[in-house]
Design a protein around this motif. Structure first.
Motif, PDB file in Angstrom:
ATOM      1  N   PRO A  70       0.830  -1.210   0.000  1.00 31.73           N
ATOM      2  CA  PRO A  70       0.000   0.000   0.000  1.00 31.73           C
ATOM      3  C   PRO A  70       0.862   1.255   0.000  1.00 31.73           C
ATOM      4  O   PRO A  70       1.977   1.266   0.529  1.00 31.73           O
ATOM      5  CB  PRO A  70      -0.787  -0.111   1.305  1.00 31.73           C
ATOM      6  CG  PRO A  70       0.061  -0.965   2.190  1.00 31.73           C
ATOM      7  CD  PRO A  70       0.757  -1.927   1.271  1.00 31.73           C
ATOM      8  N   ASP A  71       0.360   2.312  -0.629  1.00 30.71           N
ATOM      9  CA  ASP A  71       1.030   3.606  -0.584  1.00 30.71           C
ATOM     10  C   ASP A  71       0.655   4.276   0.732  1.00 30.71           C
ATOM     11  O   ASP A  71      -0.517   4.497   1.015  1.00 30.71           O
ATOM     12  CB  ASP A  71       0.580   4.493  -1.751  1.00 30.71           C
ATOM     13  CG  ASP A  71       1.133   4.010  -3.076  1.00 30.71           C
ATOM     14  OD1 ASP A  71       2.218   3.391  -3.075  1.00 30.71           O
ATOM     15  OD2 ASP A  71       0.493   4.252  -4.113  1.00 30.71           O
ATOM     16  N   LEU A  72       1.652   4.567   1.558  1.00 29.71           N
ATOM     17  CA  LEU A  72       1.410   5.185   2.849  1.00 29.71           C
ATOM     18  C   LEU A  72       1.797   6.655   2.802  1.00 29.71           C
ATOM     19  O   LEU A  72       2.757   7.037   2.134  1.00 29.71           O
ATOM     20  CB  LEU A  72       2.226   4.481   3.941  1.00 29.71           C
ATOM     21  CG  LEU A  72       1.942   2.998   4.167  1.00 29.71           C
ATOM     22  CD1 LEU A  72       2.912   2.434   5.194  1.00 29.71           C
ATOM     23  CD2 LEU A  72       0.512   2.781   4.605  1.00 29.71           C
ATOM     24  N   THR A  73       1.049   7.447   3.542  1.00 36.16           N
ATOM     25  CA  THR A  73       1.389   8.854   3.657  1.00 36.16           C
ATOM     26  C   THR A  73       2.527   9.000   4.658  1.00 36.16           C
ATOM     27  O   THR A  73       2.835   8.069   5.423  1.00 36.16           O
ATOM     28  CB  THR A  73       0.186   9.681   4.147  1.00 36.16           C
ATOM     29  OG1 THR A  73      -0.132   9.262   5.488  1.00 36.16           O
ATOM     30  CG2 THR A  73      -1.030   9.505   3.250  1.00 36.16           C
ATOM     31  N   ASP A  74       3.144  10.160   4.690  1.00 34.65           N
ATOM     32  CA  ASP A  74       4.197  10.416   5.665  1.00 34.65           C
ATOM     33  C   ASP A  74       3.674  10.262   7.088  1.00 34.65           C
ATOM     34  O   ASP A  74       4.363   9.745   7.969  1.00 34.65           O
ATOM     35  CB  ASP A  74       4.785  11.816   5.469  1.00 34.65           C
ATOM     36  CG  ASP A  74       5.637  11.917   4.213  1.00 34.65           C
ATOM     37  OD1 ASP A  74       6.024  10.871   3.655  1.00 34.65           O
ATOM     38  OD2 ASP A  74       5.917  13.056   3.796  1.00 34.65           O
ATOM     39  N   ASP A  75       2.435  10.725   7.325  1.00 35.37           N
ATOM     40  CA  ASP A  75       1.849  10.611   8.664  1.00 35.37           C
ATOM     41  C   ASP A  75       1.658   9.148   9.058  1.00 35.37           C
ATOM     42  O   ASP A  75       1.899   8.763  10.203  1.00 35.37           O
ATOM     43  CB  ASP A  75       0.513  11.345   8.729  1.00 35.37           C
ATOM     44  CG  ASP A  75       0.674  12.857   8.643  1.00 35.37           C
ATOM     45  OD1 ASP A  75       1.777  13.349   8.976  1.00 35.37           O
ATOM     46  OD2 ASP A  75      -0.293  13.534   8.242  1.00 35.37           O
ATOM     47  N   GLU A  76       1.222   8.321   8.123  1.00 32.04           N
ATOM     48  CA  GLU A  76       1.032   6.898   8.415  1.00 32.04           C
ATOM     49  C   GLU A  76       2.375   6.217   8.715  1.00 32.04           C
ATOM     50  O   GLU A  76       2.476   5.380   9.613  1.00 32.04           O
ATOM     51  CB  GLU A  76       0.343   6.198   7.250  1.00 32.04           C
ATOM     52  CG  GLU A  76      -1.111   6.617   7.065  1.00 32.04           C
ATOM     53  CD  GLU A  76      -1.708   6.092   5.773  1.00 32.04           C
ATOM     54  OE1 GLU A  76      -2.878   5.647   5.815  1.00 32.04           O
ATOM     55  OE2 GLU A  76      -1.012   6.128   4.729  1.00 32.04           O
ATOM     56  N   ILE A  77       3.394   6.586   7.994  1.00 34.65           N
ATOM     57  CA  ILE A  77       4.725   6.026   8.239  1.00 34.65           C
ATOM     58  C   ILE A  77       5.225   6.467   9.609  1.00 34.65           C
ATOM     59  O   ILE A  77       5.749   5.664  10.384  1.00 34.65           O
ATOM     60  CB  ILE A  77       5.708   6.451   7.126  1.00 34.65           C
ATOM     61  CG1 ILE A  77       5.301   5.809   5.802  1.00 34.65           C
ATOM     62  CG2 ILE A  77       7.139   6.083   7.491  1.00 34.65           C
ATOM     63  CD1 ILE A  77       6.050   6.330   4.602  1.00 34.65           C
ATOM     64  N   GLU A  78       5.048   7.739   9.922  1.00 34.96           N
ATOM     65  CA  GLU A  78       5.465   8.259  11.230  1.00 34.96           C
ATOM     66  C   GLU A  78       4.727   7.554  12.361  1.00 34.96           C
ATOM     67  O   GLU A  78       5.328   7.185  13.371  1.00 34.96           O
ATOM     68  CB  GLU A  78       5.211   9.770  11.285  1.00 34.96           C
ATOM     69  CG  GLU A  78       5.708  10.441  12.540  1.00 34.96           C
ATOM     70  CD  GLU A  78       7.220  10.425  12.662  1.00 34.96           C
ATOM     71  OE1 GLU A  78       7.703  10.371  13.810  1.00 34.96           O
ATOM     72  OE2 GLU A  78       7.910  10.459  11.628  1.00 34.96           O
ATOM     73  N   GLU A  79       3.432   7.343  12.202  1.00 35.61           N
ATOM     74  CA  GLU A  79       2.637   6.657  13.219  1.00 35.61           C
ATOM     75  C   GLU A  79       3.120   5.220  13.404  1.00 35.61           C
ATOM     76  O   GLU A  79       3.231   4.719  14.527  1.00 35.61           O
ATOM     77  CB  GLU A  79       1.149   6.668  12.839  1.00 35.61           C
ATOM     78  CG  GLU A  79       0.231   6.053  13.870  1.00 35.61           C
ATOM     79  CD  GLU A  79       0.289   6.756  15.221  1.00 35.61           C
ATOM     80  OE1 GLU A  79       0.178   6.061  16.248  1.00 35.61           O
ATOM     81  OE2 GLU A  79       0.453   7.988  15.250  1.00 35.61           O
ATOM     82  N   THR A  80       3.454   4.544  12.326  1.00 38.00           N
ATOM     83  CA  THR A  80       3.974   3.185  12.398  1.00 38.00           C
ATOM     84  C   THR A  80       5.298   3.157  13.154  1.00 38.00           C
ATOM     85  O   THR A  80       5.524   2.305  14.011  1.00 38.00           O
ATOM     86  CB  THR A  80       4.162   2.603  10.984  1.00 38.00           C
ATOM     87  OG1 THR A  80       2.893   2.602  10.313  1.00 38.00           O
ATOM     88  CG2 THR A  80       4.681   1.187  11.047  1.00 38.00           C
ATOM     89  N   HIS A  81       6.168   4.131  12.888  1.00 43.89           N
ATOM     90  CA  HIS A  81       7.436   4.206  13.603  1.00 43.89           C
ATOM     91  C   HIS A  81       7.216   4.432  15.078  1.00 43.89           C
ATOM     92  O   HIS A  81       7.909   3.834  15.919  1.00 43.89           O
ATOM     93  CB  HIS A  81       8.303   5.332  13.035  1.00 43.89           C
ATOM     94  CG  HIS A  81       8.981   4.973  11.745  1.00 43.89           C
ATOM     95  ND1 HIS A  81       9.504   5.899  10.913  1.00 43.89           N
ATOM     96  CD2 HIS A  81       9.220   3.778  11.144  1.00 43.89           C
ATOM     97  CE1 HIS A  81      10.039   5.312   9.867  1.00 43.89           C
ATOM     98  NE2 HIS A  81       9.861   4.015   9.992  1.00 43.89           N
ATOM     99  N   LYS A  82       6.269   5.274  15.430  1.00 43.76           N
ATOM    100  CA  LYS A  82       5.980   5.530  16.850  1.00 43.76           C
ATOM    101  C   LYS A  82       5.518   4.262  17.541  1.00 43.76           C
ATOM    102  O   LYS A  82       5.920   3.979  18.664  1.00 43.76           O
ATOM    103  CB  LYS A  82       4.937   6.631  17.000  1.00 43.76           C
ATOM    104  CG  LYS A  82       5.471   8.004  16.690  1.00 43.76           C
ATOM    105  CD  LYS A  82       4.384   9.056  16.842  1.00 43.76           C
ATOM    106  CE  LYS A  82       4.888  10.426  16.445  1.00 43.76           C
ATOM    107  NZ  LYS A  82       3.828  11.446  16.493  1.00 43.76           N
ATOM    108  N   ARG A  83       4.668   3.500  16.862  1.00 41.67           N
ATOM    109  CA  ARG A  83       4.169   2.252  17.458  1.00 41.67           C
ATOM    110  C   ARG A  83       5.287   1.228  17.613  1.00 41.67           C
ATOM    111  O   ARG A  83       5.256   0.399  18.518  1.00 41.67           O
ATOM    112  CB  ARG A  83       3.045   1.664  16.603  1.00 41.67           C
ATOM    113  CG  ARG A  83       1.730   2.428  16.717  1.00 41.67           C
ATOM    114  CD  ARG A  83       0.574   1.628  16.140  1.00 41.67           C
ATOM    115  NE  ARG A  83       0.833   1.094  14.813  1.00 41.67           N
ATOM    116  CZ  ARG A  83       0.364   1.611  13.683  1.00 41.67           C
ATOM    117  NH1 ARG A  83      -0.423   2.686  13.718  1.00 41.67           N
ATOM    118  NH2 ARG A  83       0.652   1.065  12.525  1.00 41.67           N
ATOM    119  N   MET A  84       6.299   1.317  16.743  1.00 39.19           N
ATOM    120  CA  MET A  84       7.418   0.372  16.807  1.00 39.19           C
ATOM    121  C   MET A  84       8.450   0.821  17.833  1.00 39.19           C
ATOM    122  O   MET A  84       9.399   0.095  18.113  1.00 39.19           O
ATOM    123  CB  MET A  84       8.076   0.248  15.425  1.00 39.19           C
ATOM    124  CG  MET A  84       7.183  -0.406  14.386  1.00 39.19           C
ATOM    125  SD  MET A  84       7.898  -0.376  12.722  1.00 39.19           S
ATOM    126  CE  MET A  84       9.378  -1.293  12.933  1.00 39.19           C
ATOM    127  N   GLY A  85       8.317   2.025  18.353  1.00 36.08           N
ATOM    128  CA  GLY A  85       9.237   2.521  19.359  1.00 36.08           C
ATOM    129  C   GLY A  85      10.501   3.122  18.776  1.00 36.08           C
ATOM    130  O   GLY A  85      11.508   3.207  19.453  1.00 36.08           O
TER     131      GLY A  85
END
Length: 80
Positions: A64-79
């Motif tokens: 899927p094409d992710l937005t910058d915000d979605e990528i940032e949120e994923t990084h936050k969840r990963m710590g």
């Protein structure tokens, strides 16, 4: 032509000049050959781009094409 590692260190520009003239130079260390400086021709140099490469064509991995915000949120969840 043969030179010691010490001579190569001290006179590397002269060794490279000899190679540019077409000579092959063997470098020795403690009497043992460890390297060879050889002349190269235009045919030996692989072609490489000198201009900007432009767009990169990446294969479609079906992700899927992710937005910058979605990528940032994923990084936050990963710590991270």
């Amino acid at each position: 032509m043969e030179t010691t590692a010490r001579e190569f260190n001290q006179k590397s520009s002269q060794v490279l000049a000899a190679a540019a003239r077409g000579e092959t130079v063997t470098v020795t260390k403690n009497g043992v050959a460890v390297a060879r400086v050889v002349p190269i021709s235009e045919d030996d140099i692989p072609p490489h781009p000198t201009d900007p490469m432009g767009e990169i064509d990446l294969p479609d991995l079906g992700l899927p094409d992710l937005t910058d915000d979605e990528i940032e949120e994923t990084h936050k969840r990963m710590g991270t």
